[in-house]
Write a protein that holds these residues in place. Structure first.
Motif, PDB file in Angstrom:
ATOM      1  N   TYR A 144      16.257  30.087  53.315  1.00  0.00           N
ATOM      2  CA  TYR A 144      15.619  29.731  52.053  1.00  0.00           C
ATOM      3  C   TYR A 144      14.467  30.694  51.772  1.00  0.00           C
ATOM      4  O   TYR A 144      13.773  31.125  52.683  1.00  0.00           O
ATOM      5  N   ALA A 145      14.282  31.016  50.502  1.00  0.00           N
ATOM      6  CA  ALA A 145      13.141  31.821  50.067  1.00  0.00           C
ATOM      7  C   ALA A 145      12.779  31.383  48.663  1.00  0.00           C
ATOM      8  O   ALA A 145      13.616  30.872  47.927  1.00  0.00           O
ATOM      9  N   ARG A 146      11.540  31.572  48.303  1.00  0.00           N
ATOM     10  CA  ARG A 146      11.115  31.205  46.962  1.00  0.00           C
ATOM     11  C   ARG A 146      10.402  32.390  46.326  1.00  0.00           C
ATOM     12  O   ARG A 146       9.875  33.253  47.000  1.00  0.00           O
ATOM     13  N   GLY A 147      10.439  32.413  45.024  1.00  0.00           N
ATOM     14  CA  GLY A 147       9.757  33.455  44.286  1.00  0.00           C
ATOM     15  C   GLY A 147       9.185  32.882  43.012  1.00  0.00           C
ATOM     16  O   GLY A 147       9.683  31.886  42.490  1.00  0.00           O
ATOM     17  N   SER A 148       8.144  33.503  42.530  1.00  0.00           N
ATOM     18  CA  SER A 148       7.558  33.084  41.268  1.00  0.00           C
ATOM     19  C   SER A 148       7.103  34.324  40.513  1.00  0.00           C
ATOM     20  O   SER A 148       6.912  35.384  41.100  1.00  0.00           O
ATOM     21  N   ALA A 149       6.968  34.183  39.225  1.00  0.00           N
ATOM     22  CA  ALA A 149       6.520  35.284  38.373  1.00  0.00           C
ATOM     23  C   ALA A 149       6.019  34.730  37.056  1.00  0.00           C
ATOM     24  O   ALA A 149       6.427  33.647  36.631  1.00  0.00           O
ATOM     25  N   ILE A 150       5.139  35.466  36.435  1.00  0.00           N
ATOM     26  CA  ILE A 150       4.604  35.070  35.134  1.00  0.00           C
ATOM     27  C   ILE A 150       4.888  36.188  34.144  1.00  0.00           C
ATOM     28  O   ILE A 150       4.644  37.357  34.429  1.00  0.00           O
TER      29      ILE A 150
END
Length: 97
Positions: A23-29
């Motif tokens: 599992y991995a998570r990512g975020s961006a704006i």
């Protein structure tokens, strides 16, 4: 506080992975919602690739130690070089968002 309340639990506490699941998570704006989503997925894939790289390196180190060649620096460096080349050519497929 309102933003923190909206963050899903799975994002803050990723599920435990296994030998076959990571599992991995990512975020961006971004001003564009679609661009934000795409960048977040790319960030998660980068983290996933780093995890996979670490896992492969651990496996290679274990293999070298069990084979009794971990003391041979020339062989160890060559194994690391080959592993690095193989990892660079690999691509992540079959993932689910």
């Amino acid at each position: 506080l309102k933003i923190n309340a909206e963050i899903p639990d799975w994002f803050q506490n990723l599920p435990q992975g296994s030998e076959t699941i990571m599992y991995a998570r990512g975020s961006a704006i971004s001003a564009d919602l679609d661009n934000s989503e795409q960048r977040a997925i790319e960030n998660a894939l980068i983290k996933l690739a780093q995890q996979l790289n670490n896992r492969i390196n651990r496996k290679v180190n274990i293999m070298a130690k069990e084979a009794g060649v971990d003391g041979d620096l020339v062989l160890k460096r060559e194994t690391e070089r080959i592993t690095s080349i193989v990892i660079k050519d690999a691509s992540i497929k079959g993932y689910k968002v």
